[in-house]
Design an enzyme around this catalytic site. Sequence first.
Site, PDB file in Angstrom:
ATOM      1  N   LYS A   1     -31.146  40.214   2.624  1.00 54.36           N
ATOM      2  CA  LYS A   1     -31.183  38.750   2.573  1.00 54.36           C
ATOM      3  C   LYS A   1     -30.130  38.157   3.495  1.00 54.36           C
ATOM      4  O   LYS A   1     -29.104  38.771   3.813  1.00 54.36           O
ATOM      5  CB  LYS A   1     -30.990  38.240   1.142  1.00 54.36           C
ATOM      6  CG  LYS A   1     -29.682  38.660   0.447  1.00 54.36           C
ATOM      7  CD  LYS A   1     -28.471  37.805   0.797  1.00 54.36           C
ATOM      8  CE  LYS A   1     -27.217  38.272   0.089  1.00 54.36           C
ATOM      9  NZ  LYS A   1     -25.975  37.690   0.681  1.00 54.36           N
TER      10      LYS A   1
ATOM     11  N   GLY B   1     -22.959  42.197   3.547  1.00 55.63           N
ATOM     12  CA  GLY B   1     -23.261  40.825   3.146  1.00 55.63           C
ATOM     13  C   GLY B   1     -24.742  40.514   3.110  1.00 55.63           C
ATOM     14  O   GLY B   1     -25.137  39.350   3.077  1.00 55.63           O
ATOM     15  N   MET B   2     -25.588  41.549   3.102  1.00 54.90           N
ATOM     16  CA  MET B   2     -27.036  41.355   3.057  1.00 54.90           C
ATOM     17  C   MET B   2     -27.651  41.916   1.776  1.00 54.90           C
ATOM     18  O   MET B   2     -28.863  42.048   1.668  1.00 54.90           O
ATOM     19  CB  MET B   2     -27.693  41.981   4.286  1.00 54.90           C
ATOM     20  CG  MET B   2     -27.276  41.310   5.597  1.00 54.90           C
ATOM     21  SD  MET B   2     -28.253  41.886   7.005  1.00 54.90           S
ATOM     22  CE  MET B   2     -29.859  41.146   6.613  1.00 54.90           C
ATOM     23  N   ALA B   3     -26.799  42.238   0.806  1.00 52.97           N
ATOM     24  CA  ALA B   3     -27.239  42.666  -0.532  1.00 52.97           C
ATOM     25  C   ALA B   3     -28.064  43.945  -0.503  1.00 52.97           C
ATOM     26  O   ALA B   3     -29.035  44.089  -1.242  1.00 52.97           O
ATOM     27  CB  ALA B   3     -27.996  41.549  -1.244  1.00 52.97           C
ATOM     28  N   GLY B   4     -27.651  44.908   0.323  1.00 55.32           N
ATOM     29  CA  GLY B   4     -28.381  46.168   0.393  1.00 55.32           C
ATOM     30  C   GLY B   4     -28.348  46.952  -0.904  1.00 55.32           C
ATOM     31  O   GLY B   4     -29.359  47.514  -1.328  1.00 55.32           O
TER      32      GLY B   4
ATOM     33  N   SER C   1     -27.963  45.729  -3.912  1.00 55.40           N
ATOM     34  CA  SER C   1     -28.800  44.994  -4.864  1.00 55.40           C
ATOM     35  C   SER C   1     -30.275  45.235  -4.580  1.00 55.40           C
ATOM     36  O   SER C   1     -31.088  45.379  -5.501  1.00 55.40           O
ATOM     37  CB  SER C   1     -28.490  43.496  -4.779  1.00 55.40           C
ATOM     38  OG  SER C   1     -27.152  43.237  -5.158  1.00 55.40           O
TER      39      SER C   1
ATOM     40  N   ASP D   1     -27.299  39.359  -7.110  1.00 51.92           N
ATOM     41  CA  ASP D   1     -28.255  39.345  -6.003  1.00 51.92           C
ATOM     42  C   ASP D   1     -29.514  40.161  -6.280  1.00 51.92           C
ATOM     43  O   ASP D   1     -30.463  40.121  -5.495  1.00 51.92           O
ATOM     44  CB  ASP D   1     -27.597  39.878  -4.719  1.00 51.92           C
ATOM     45  CG  ASP D   1     -26.578  38.918  -4.130  1.00 51.92           C
ATOM     46  OD1 ASP D   1     -26.669  37.709  -4.415  1.00 51.92           O
ATOM     47  OD2 ASP D   1     -25.692  39.373  -3.383  1.00 51.92           O
TER      48      ASP D   1
END
Length: 322
Positions: free
Chosen positions: A27, A116-119, A121, A154
Site C-alpha cells: 500500500k 512503509g508499504m505494509a509488507g 501486514s 494495516d
Amino acid sequence: MAVPASDGSTASEWVTTGSVTVRVPGKVNLYLSVGDLRDDGYHDLTTVFHAVSLLDEVTVRNADVLSLRMIGEGAESLPADERNLAWRAAELMAEHVGRAPDVEITIEKSIPVAGGMAGGSADAAGVLVAMNTLWELGVPRRDLHALAAQLGSDVPFALHGGTALGSGRGEDLATVLARNTFHWVLAFAHRGLSTPKVFGELDRLRADTTRGLPRTDEPEPVLAALASGDPAELAALLGNDLQPAALSLYPDLRRTLRAGVEAGALAGIVSGSGPTCAFLCASAPAALDVGTQLSGAGVCRTVRVASGPVHGAHVVPAPSAS
C-alpha cells in the site's frame, strides 16, 4: 478438495490436499494524518490507503507442524517464527476454528521489508485468506476483517484492497471511489525504518514547540481528487504527517524525493513510516521514464513501476489440468 481423514464428523478431521496461493498488495498512504499520542501509546490516524500492483505471493499447504519460509530481497532479515505477523496469523486463524496451525507457509517477497508499504501486514492477510480456502472453512469476510484487526492496524486494508479511508488506528475502513488507474514509481531505500521509531520521532519533533511542525489538512479534497481521476489534482494533495519524522531519521530521502520530481513525477511522498518514496506520474509511459531516470540517479537501492488501485488479498486460481 477435502477428503475425510476418518468419518469426517468434525471439521478438525478433514484434510485438504494441495496448496493455496494468495497474492496480496502493498500500500501507499496518499494521505496520513496522525493525532497526538494517546494514553494507550497509540495515535489516532486518518489515512487514505491505496493498494498498488507490488504483490507478495503467500502459499500455504498442510504440514505436520507450523513452519514459515520467505524468499526475495530482504527476506533473510525477517524472523521465521512467532515474531512474524504471518506466523501469528496462522496461529490466530487456527485458534478461531479450533484446530492446530499445522501449515507450511512460503512467502515470495516483492514488497520491500521495513519499507512503509505494509509488507508484513500484507503477508498476514494472505495467510488468513489462504488458510480459509485451503481448509474450506467458509469464514465470512467480516470475521476475517476482525481477525485481521487483531493482528495489526494495516492488516484489514490488505484484505480490503482498492482505495479506502482508514480511521481509528487505521483498521476502520470505508471504501473510496477512485475513477482512474494511477501510475506510480516506487523508490526503495538502502535500509529500512522502524515504524515505532518514526512515530517516536514525530512525537519528539512535535514536543519541540520551536519547530511549528505542519499538519495535513482534512482528507476531503483528496477524496474528491480520487473521484475526479485527475492525477495532477491528486498530486497536489498528497500529504503525510510522518514524513518530517522519516526525513529526520533518514535525511538522504530528501535527495530521493527531489530526484523523482526532477525526473518528471507530478509529486513524491514518503509512503507511511517510510523509507520507500512513492512518486505519482501523469501516465504509464511517464512512470516508465521517471523510473528509468531515477534508477540512474544513485539515490535509492531499487526502483519499481506500479499502478493502483488493485484488489486486496485474493486466491490465485490453480492451473487447470491439461
